[in-house]
Every structure is written in C-alpha cells, then in structure tokens.
Scaffold this motif. Structure first.
Motif, PDB file in Angstrom:
ATOM      1  N   LYS A 182       0.836  -1.196   0.000  1.00  0.00           N
ATOM      2  CA  LYS A 182       0.000   0.000   0.000  1.00  0.00           C
ATOM      3  C   LYS A 182       0.872   1.248   0.000  1.00  0.00           C
ATOM      4  O   LYS A 182       1.871   1.327   0.718  1.00  0.00           O
ATOM      5  N   ILE A 183       0.495   2.218  -0.802  1.00  0.00           N
ATOM      6  CA  ILE A 183       1.265   3.455  -0.868  1.00  0.00           C
ATOM      7  C   ILE A 183       1.274   4.126   0.509  1.00  0.00           C
ATOM      8  O   ILE A 183       0.266   4.132   1.226  1.00  0.00           O
ATOM      9  N   GLY A 184       2.444   4.627   0.896  1.00  0.00           N
ATOM     10  CA  GLY A 184       2.587   5.223   2.223  1.00  0.00           C
ATOM     11  C   GLY A 184       3.176   4.284   3.254  1.00  0.00           C
ATOM     12  O   GLY A 184       3.630   4.725   4.315  1.00  0.00           O
ATOM     13  N   SER A 185       3.179   2.980   2.960  1.00  0.00           N
ATOM     14  CA  SER A 185       3.810   2.013   3.866  1.00  0.00           C
ATOM     15  C   SER A 185       5.329   2.151   3.768  1.00  0.00           C
ATOM     16  O   SER A 185       5.861   2.671   2.786  1.00  0.00           O
ATOM     17  N   ALA A 186       6.036   1.677   4.793  1.00  0.00           N
ATOM     18  CA  ALA A 186       7.498   1.686   4.741  1.00  0.00           C
ATOM     19  C   ALA A 186       7.952   0.771   3.611  1.00  0.00           C
ATOM     20  O   ALA A 186       7.599  -0.414   3.583  1.00  0.00           O
ATOM     21  N   LYS A 187       8.715   1.313   2.679  1.00  0.00           N
ATOM     22  CA  LYS A 187       9.104   0.543   1.508  1.00  0.00           C
ATOM     23  C   LYS A 187      10.098  -0.553   1.894  1.00  0.00           C
ATOM     24  O   LYS A 187      11.085  -0.306   2.572  1.00  0.00           O
ATOM     25  N   MET A 188       9.829  -1.754   1.439  1.00  0.00           N
ATOM     26  CA  MET A 188      10.689  -2.908   1.726  1.00  0.00           C
ATOM     27  C   MET A 188      11.828  -2.984   0.715  1.00  0.00           C
ATOM     28  O   MET A 188      11.666  -2.618  -0.454  1.00  0.00           O
ATOM     29  N   ASN A 189      12.979  -3.477   1.150  1.00  0.00           N
ATOM     30  CA  ASN A 189      14.095  -3.797   0.268  1.00  0.00           C
ATOM     31  C   ASN A 189      14.431  -5.257   0.502  1.00  0.00           C
ATOM     32  O   ASN A 189      15.065  -5.613   1.498  1.00  0.00           O
ATOM     33  N   LEU A 190      13.956  -6.101  -0.405  1.00  0.00           N
ATOM     34  CA  LEU A 190      14.056  -7.551  -0.241  1.00  0.00           C
ATOM     35  C   LEU A 190      15.057  -8.148  -1.215  1.00  0.00           C
ATOM     36  O   LEU A 190      15.195  -7.671  -2.346  1.00  0.00           O
ATOM     37  N   SER A 191      15.714  -9.204  -0.802  1.00  0.00           N
ATOM     38  CA  SER A 191      16.508 -10.003  -1.730  1.00  0.00           C
ATOM     39  C   SER A 191      15.667 -11.206  -2.144  1.00  0.00           C
ATOM     40  O   SER A 191      14.676 -11.554  -1.489  1.00  0.00           O
ATOM     41  N   ARG A 192      16.079 -11.851  -3.208  1.00  0.00           N
ATOM     42  CA  ARG A 192      15.361 -13.046  -3.627  1.00  0.00           C
ATOM     43  C   ARG A 192      15.541 -14.173  -2.605  1.00  0.00           C
ATOM     44  O   ARG A 192      14.644 -15.006  -2.424  1.00  0.00           O
ATOM     45  N   LYS A 193      16.644 -14.163  -1.906  1.00  0.00           N
ATOM     46  CA  LYS A 193      16.844 -15.121  -0.819  1.00  0.00           C
ATOM     47  C   LYS A 193      15.825 -14.872   0.296  1.00  0.00           C
ATOM     48  O   LYS A 193      15.232 -15.820   0.830  1.00  0.00           O
ATOM     49  N   ASP A 194      15.596 -13.593   0.646  1.00  0.00           N
ATOM     50  CA  ASP A 194      14.591 -13.259   1.666  1.00  0.00           C
ATOM     51  C   ASP A 194      13.215 -13.787   1.262  1.00  0.00           C
ATOM     52  O   ASP A 194      12.485 -14.364   2.089  1.00  0.00           O
ATOM     53  N   ILE A 195      12.863 -13.562   0.010  1.00  0.00           N
ATOM     54  CA  ILE A 195      11.530 -13.940  -0.470  1.00  0.00           C
ATOM     55  C   ILE A 195      11.379 -15.461  -0.453  1.00  0.00           C
ATOM     56  O   ILE A 195      10.335 -15.998  -0.046  1.00  0.00           O
ATOM     57  N   TYR A 196      12.427 -16.158  -0.885  1.00  0.00           N
ATOM     58  CA  TYR A 196      12.390 -17.626  -0.846  1.00  0.00           C
ATOM     59  C   TYR A 196      12.183 -18.131   0.577  1.00  0.00           C
ATOM     60  O   TYR A 196      11.323 -18.985   0.838  1.00  0.00           O
ATOM     61  N   LEU A 197      12.965 -17.606   1.513  1.00  0.00           N
ATOM     62  CA  LEU A 197      12.855 -18.063   2.904  1.00  0.00           C
ATOM     63  C   LEU A 197      11.491 -17.725   3.503  1.00  0.00           C
ATOM     64  O   LEU A 197      10.983 -18.454   4.358  1.00  0.00           O
ATOM     65  N   ALA A 198      10.899 -16.635   3.061  1.00  0.00           N
ATOM     66  CA  ALA A 198       9.589 -16.237   3.587  1.00  0.00           C
ATOM     67  C   ALA A 198       8.456 -17.084   3.038  1.00  0.00           C
ATOM     68  O   ALA A 198       7.475 -17.338   3.739  1.00  0.00           O
ATOM     69  N   LEU A 199       8.593 -17.561   1.798  1.00  0.00           N
ATOM     70  CA  LEU A 199       7.447 -18.171   1.125  1.00  0.00           C
ATOM     71  C   LEU A 199       7.573 -19.663   0.838  1.00  0.00           C
ATOM     72  O   LEU A 199       6.564 -20.305   0.525  1.00  0.00           O
ATOM     73  N   ALA A 200       8.760 -20.232   0.923  1.00  0.00           N
ATOM     74  CA  ALA A 200       8.919 -21.659   0.634  1.00  0.00           C
ATOM     75  C   ALA A 200       8.204 -22.521   1.679  1.00  0.00           C
ATOM     76  O   ALA A 200       8.157 -22.179   2.855  1.00  0.00           O
ATOM     77  N   GLU A 201       7.659 -23.630   1.233  1.00  0.00           N
ATOM     78  CA  GLU A 201       6.997 -24.543   2.165  1.00  0.00           C
ATOM     79  C   GLU A 201       8.005 -25.141   3.143  1.00  0.00           C
ATOM     80  O   GLU A 201       7.744 -25.250   4.346  1.00  0.00           O
TER      81      GLU A 201
END
Length: 266
Positions: A118-137
């Motif tokens: 959502k606009i106005g939220s603190a902008k995230m700076n993610l790596s693809r490693k972060d995203i994998y660890l967050a979403l992998a089963e």
C-alpha cells in the motif's frame, strides 16, 4: 486445425485457423489475467468497428486458458488464449492429442513482475533469498529441509521489519506465478548448501518452487485488481502481480525494492 496463441510477461496469444469459419459469430478469448486488460481493450476497439460482435474475453489464468484452448477445436472451445509465459511441452502435447495441431504463437509484448504494498507504507528492500525463505513450504535448516518456521520478516532477515509475513499473489494456474517461481524462488534457493546437496532433480525443483500453504501466502485468484484492493485494506501485506498493474495504480500501491532496485519501466 490451426489455432493462435498470444504470449505478455512475455505476453502472447494463440488462434485456430478454421475456428472463425465455423458456426459461432463471436470470437472467444481466454487466458492470462496479466494480459486481460490489454485483450479487453483490443476486443472493444474491434467491436466498435461495427462489422463484427465484440469478442468475449475471459480471465482464466495462463494455465487455465491453456487447458481450455488445448481441449479441442470447434465452437465449444476458445479461439485464442493469452499467456504470460511460453506454452509448455506437456500443454503442446495435450493440444496435439486433442486435434489442435497447427498452433501459431504471436508475441505481443513484455511485462515484469513486481512485489508491492500500500502506498505510504514503509518501503521494503528484499533479496530473492529473503523472499524464498519467507514463502517456501520447506526451508534449509541444520543441514536439511524443515517446515517453514518463519512468521515475521525479521525472522527471515534481522534487517527487515518485525511484521507478519503476509503475501497476496496468484494461484498455481497463473503464468505470473510460474514466472515468479522461475525468476525469484528458484534463484533465491540456489546457493544454500542443503539445496546443492539434493541430487534428485524433481526433489530439488520442489524444494525451491513449493510455496507454503499455512496462511503466509494468500492466493487471490486470477484477478490482479483484487490484489490491489486487498493491499489497500492490509497495510502490512505485500502483493505479487504484473508491472502494468503497478503502473496503472500508482495512486494506490508502491513497488518494493528487490536487491536495491526500484520497480521501473526500464
């Protein structure tokens, strides 16, 4: 029977040559939700010419569109399918099995994939490693793979905010999800020793591509506009969708940085 297939993130379309000569007096198009707004605009412009009825365009997702498209020829089947990825070997074989044997792929453009909030939220700076660890089963842990224990972004990476992992994205039938798996999840997992140690190709693919189903990832169906709407009521959530939807909704959502890069047209 000739059909045409249009590919956008890579975007494309497919069509059967003889379809228009049969009994139906209206073109039917199915496929990608990412390509849907563009297909709809073209269909409406086509209909305004007055010579033919406006084509019917349905947002079924790339995978769903391929299944409908490859099911057969004739008035009971769509004339064209849009896709946000190339046709797979198994889809091509299914088409041929059902008599859809002369397929033309028409490349109509390119799109990107963004992660946004959502606009106005603190902008995230993610790596693809972060995203994998967050979403992998399952994630690499103590020399093996374990059920994903991470509940917050800070648990994934202490430099990220201590907010709940909540990502709204496309379902398995979506070409956008296929591209997300290939470009983000597969890349994010590849350097872990536990992943490198897996010798079975199918097991390794599953380890990188299988997304968790415990509520951290929420499927929004084949409707990218619905993801935009949900982000506006969930200020800490992130959404995954095509860049064109970010571009069209800059007053509502903002792109996250990925490995330090902003989401831009370039």
């Amino acid at each position: 029977m000739k059909k045409t297939f249009a590919v956008a993130a890579l975007a494309a379309a497919m069509i059967p040559a003889a379809a228009f000569g049969q009994a139906r007096d209206q073109i039917r198009i199915v496929g990608s939700s990412t390509v849907f707004p563009f297909s709809t605009a073209v269909a409406e412009a086509f209909g305004r010419q007055g010579k033919f009825k406006t084509p019917v365009v349905e947002s079924t997702g790339t995978g769903g569109g391929m299944r409908l498209f490859c099911a057969g020829v004739g008035t009971g089947h769509p004339d064209m399918t849009n896709a946000s990825r190339p046709m797979t070997k198994s889809e091509f074989e299914s088409c041929n099995k059902n008599g859809v044997t002369d397929i033309t792929e028409v490349k109509i453009g390119f799109d990107g994939i963004v992660i946004a909030d959502k606009i106005g939220s603190a902008k995230m700076n993610l790596s693809r490693k972060d995203i994998y660890l967050a979403l992998a089963e399952k994630v690499p842990m103590n020399g093996g793979l374990a059920e994903n224990p991470y509940k917050t972004w800070a648990q994934v990476n202490p430099n990220l905010p201590n907010t709940k992992i909540e990502v709204i994205g496309p379902p398995p039938t979506s070409g956008t999800r296929d591209a997300f798996i290939e470009l983000v999840m597969d890349y994010g997992c590849k350097d872990f020793p536990e992943i490198k140690a897996i010798t079975d190709a199918k097991v390794k693919t599953a380890a990188c591509s299988k997304i968790r189903e415990d509520g951290a990832y929420i499927e929004a169906g084949e409707n990218d506009n619905l993801i935009i709407q949900k982000l506006n009521t969930s200020p800490e959530a992130l959404g995954i969708f095509g860049y064109s939807f970010l571009d069209q909704n800059k007053d509502k959502v903002q792109g996250s940085q990925i490995e330090g890069f902003d989401s831009t047209f370039e």
